[in-house]
Design a protein around this motif. Structure first.
Motif, mmCIF file in Angstrom:
data_model
loop_
_atom_site.group_PDB
_atom_site.id
_atom_site.type_symbol
_atom_site.label_atom_id
_atom_site.label_comp_id
_atom_site.label_asym_id
_atom_site.label_seq_id
_atom_site.Cartn_x
_atom_site.Cartn_y
_atom_site.Cartn_z
ATOM 1 N N SER A 1 -3.585 8.735 -13.077
ATOM 2 C CA SER A 1 -2.658 7.520 -12.740
ATOM 3 C C SER A 1 -1.290 7.703 -13.307
ATOM 4 N N ALA A 2 -0.138 7.394 -12.707
ATOM 5 C CA ALA A 2 1.027 7.651 -13.373
ATOM 6 C C ALA A 2 1.429 6.296 -13.932
ATOM 7 N N ASP A 3 2.394 6.418 -15.039
ATOM 8 C CA ASP A 3 2.850 5.309 -15.708
ATOM 9 C C ASP A 3 3.731 4.439 -14.751
ATOM 10 N N THR A 4 3.313 3.498 -14.090
ATOM 11 C CA THR A 4 4.208 2.828 -12.892
ATOM 12 C C THR A 4 4.588 1.510 -13.428
ATOM 13 N N GLY A 5 4.620 1.036 -14.808
ATOM 14 C CA GLY A 5 5.267 -0.037 -15.146
ATOM 15 C C GLY A 5 6.732 -0.253 -15.325
ATOM 16 N N GLU B 1 0.747 -0.992 -0.105
ATOM 17 C CA GLU B 1 -0.214 -0.117 -0.022
ATOM 18 C C GLU B 1 1.018 1.222 0.019
ATOM 19 N N GLY B 2 0.584 2.184 -0.820
ATOM 20 C CA GLY B 2 1.364 3.461 -0.836
ATOM 21 C C GLY B 2 2.364 3.425 -2.054
ATOM 22 N N ASP B 3 2.671 2.104 -2.631
ATOM 23 C CA ASP B 3 3.405 2.239 -3.826
ATOM 24 C C ASP B 3 2.741 2.114 -4.952
ATOM 25 N N GLU B 4 2.963 3.005 -5.871
ATOM 26 C CA GLU B 4 2.069 2.861 -7.184
ATOM 27 C C GLU B 4 2.680 1.691 -8.225
ATOM 28 N N GLU B 5 3.811 1.292 -8.328
ATOM 29 C CA GLU B 5 4.617 0.437 -9.023
ATOM 30 C C GLU B 5 3.621 -1.004 -8.969
ATOM 31 N N LYS C 1 -6.863 5.201 -6.169
ATOM 32 C CA LYS C 1 -5.566 6.015 -5.709
ATOM 33 C C LYS C 1 -5.017 5.294 -4.385
ATOM 34 N N GLY C 2 -3.802 5.343 -4.430
ATOM 35 C CA GLY C 2 -2.888 4.933 -3.351
ATOM 36 C C GLY C 2 -3.022 5.474 -2.108
ATOM 37 N N ALA C 3 -2.308 4.910 -0.993
ATOM 38 C CA ALA C 3 -2.342 5.522 0.412
ATOM 39 C C ALA C 3 -1.682 7.067 0.241
ATOM 40 N N GLN C 4 -0.308 7.175 -0.259
ATOM 41 C CA GLN C 4 0.119 8.455 -0.329
ATOM 42 C C GLN C 4 -0.295 9.516 -1.227
ATOM 43 N N GLU C 5 -1.033 9.141 -2.386
ATOM 44 C CA GLU C 5 -1.958 10.258 -3.105
ATOM 45 C C GLU C 5 -3.119 10.619 -2.158
ATOM 46 N N GLU D 1 1.483 -7.105 -8.809
ATOM 47 C CA GLU D 1 0.097 -6.743 -8.102
ATOM 48 C C GLU D 1 -0.877 -6.325 -9.216
ATOM 49 N N LEU D 2 -1.761 -7.267 -9.825
ATOM 50 C CA LEU D 2 -2.673 -7.049 -10.862
ATOM 51 C C LEU D 2 -3.536 -5.786 -10.403
ATOM 52 N N PRO D 3 -4.121 -5.527 -9.348
ATOM 53 C CA PRO D 3 -5.073 -4.201 -9.114
ATOM 54 C C PRO D 3 -4.398 -3.145 -9.658
ATOM 55 N N LYS D 4 -3.129 -2.942 -9.547
ATOM 56 C CA LYS D 4 -2.380 -1.678 -9.651
ATOM 57 C C LYS D 4 -2.241 -1.535 -11.245
ATOM 58 N N TRP D 5 -1.951 -2.724 -11.860
ATOM 59 C CA TRP D 5 -1.740 -2.698 -13.336
ATOM 60 C C TRP D 5 -3.211 -2.365 -13.865
ATOM 61 N N ASN D 6 -4.322 -2.622 -13.416
ATOM 62 C CA ASN D 6 -5.652 -2.217 -13.785
ATOM 63 C C ASN D 6 -6.123 -0.859 -13.625
ATOM 64 N N GLN D 7 -5.304 -0.398 -12.539
ATOM 65 C CA GLN D 7 -5.631 0.987 -12.131
ATOM 66 C C GLN D 7 -4.691 2.133 -13.057
ATOM 67 N N LYS D 8 -3.616 1.732 -13.586
ATOM 68 C CA LYS D 8 -2.800 2.545 -14.230
ATOM 69 C C LYS D 8 -3.468 3.487 -15.297
ATOM 70 N N SER D 9 -4.554 3.067 -15.930
ATOM 71 C CA SER D 9 -5.354 3.869 -17.027
ATOM 72 C C SER D 9 -6.319 4.561 -16.393
ATOM 73 N N LEU D 10 -6.603 4.983 -15.365
ATOM 74 C CA LEU D 10 -7.304 5.690 -14.572
ATOM 75 C C LEU D 10 -6.939 7.018 -14.715
ATOM 76 N N PRO D 11 -7.872 8.004 -14.809
ATOM 77 C CA PRO D 11 -7.491 9.516 -14.855
ATOM 78 C C PRO D 11 -6.451 9.925 -13.669
#
Length: 326
Positions: free
Chosen positions: A172-176, A130-134, A281-285, A160-170
């Motif tokens: 979201s950063a390119d975390t791959g 939690e808190g890491d976007e990658e 969104k993650g905890a940091q954001e 972490e599949l949920p983070k990949w699925n969230q990367k295209s949300l408005p």
């Protein structure tokens, strides 16, 4: 029941993933993406028994999802685990499997030089960090200050599949990682429908092979029955866990636990966090958006993962009350 033409298995269900890894070409493509090397650099790959041997009767068994031996330039043993339900002690479980796989290579009288590299791959349909976007992480043993690698014999990869699925949300950063092959596999494994599977297959020839194999096993009536039984078992498990949490929370409420949870201000904060979690969104954001203490936000996010997969703020509040963590 859906017709065979409409039905397609989800690769992230462990039964389906294991079936895909039975295909040597699919296995080679996935392993090369994980190791970030060309498929031609991967020598022979063979499937090993998934039950790691026990030295003593009282030892705990290690039962892997997929156990692969890689022969050649990148000689190693690889454990590939796929986990769709949140698992609080995943780090401990991963280390147990990895270390057991490592020492299972050697017997009394053998030299330490016999020990090959052992790699654990965890494909998770929940957020571990939690808190890491990658969405992808790779771990080794390092010296804390000088960052010197102690050994490359133990290696852990986490997707972490949920983070990949969230990367295209408005927003979201390119975390791959820059590894395009790994991105293709992650897109394939996290796909929710046939359209998304086809899109992933069009980006990589090995993923395309996996999609072809996926269509074949989806048409197999016997394998479909096994797959649907496994899906049902997962749903039943998740329902039982949620029911137990709800029962525990209700009993806690009835007993009048006085932990300072439930004021209007606290409820509002939890509701705000849950809405932002739903947006990916993650905890940091979230902490930055709400101008709140990061540790407090992380506690709420942790409770949301454990008690309320759908981010129900009332369940999160109850979970926080029972755990006395807010």
């Amino acid at each position: 029941m859906r017709s065979n033409e409409e039905f397609i298995m989800k690769p992230k269900v462990d039964f389906c993933f294991k079936e895909l890894m039975e295909d040597e070409q699919v296995r080679r493509g996935f392993i090369s993406a994980i190791l970030n090397v060309g498929p031609e650099e991967i020598g022979e790959t063979t499937l090993l028994p998934t039950c790691l041997r026990k030295t003593y009767a009282e030892e705990k068994y290690g039962i892997l999802d997929v156990h692969v031996k890689i022969i050649g330039k990148h000689a190693s043993e690889m454990d590939i685990e796929i986990q769709v339900a949140p698992f609080k002690l995943w780090a401990e479980r991963s280390l147990f499997y990895l270390c057991k796989m490592f020492f299972s290579q050697i017997e009394e009288g053998d030299r330490y030089g016999k020990l090959n590299k052992c790699i654990h791959v965890g494909i998770l349909d929940f957020t571990l960090f939690e808190g890491d976007e990658e969405f992808y992480s790779c771990f080794h043993l390092w010296e804390d200050r000088r960052k010197r690698k102690f050994t490359d014999k133990l290696e852990i990869h986490i997707i972490e599949l949920p983070k990949w699925n969230q990367k295209s949300l408005p927003g979201s950063a390119d975390t791959g990682p820059k590894n395009a092959e790994l991105q293709s596999w992650t897109e394939f494994l996290g796909a929710k429908n046939r359209e998304e599977l086809e899109m992933a297959a069009n980006t990589n020839s090995y993923v395309e092979k996996a999609y072809e194999r996926l269509q074949q096993i989806s048409m197999d009536k016997e394998k479909r029955r096994e797959y649907e039984a496994r899906e049902k078992a997962i749903r039943d498990y998740n329902w039982q866990m949620e029911s137990r949490w709800r029962q525990g929370h209700e009993e806690g409420m009835e007993q009048g636990l006085e932990l300072g949870i439930g004021t209007g201000m606290e409820k509002k904060l939890v509701e705000q966090v849950c809405r932002k979690l739903q947006k990916g969104k993650g905890a940091q954001e979230i902490a930055e958006d709400l101008d709140e203490d990061l540790e407090e936000i992380r506690k709420i996010c942790q409770a949301a993962r454990e008690f309320a997969p759908e981010y129900d703020s009332e369940l999160v509040l109850r979970g926080l009350k029972q755990e006395q963590s807010f």
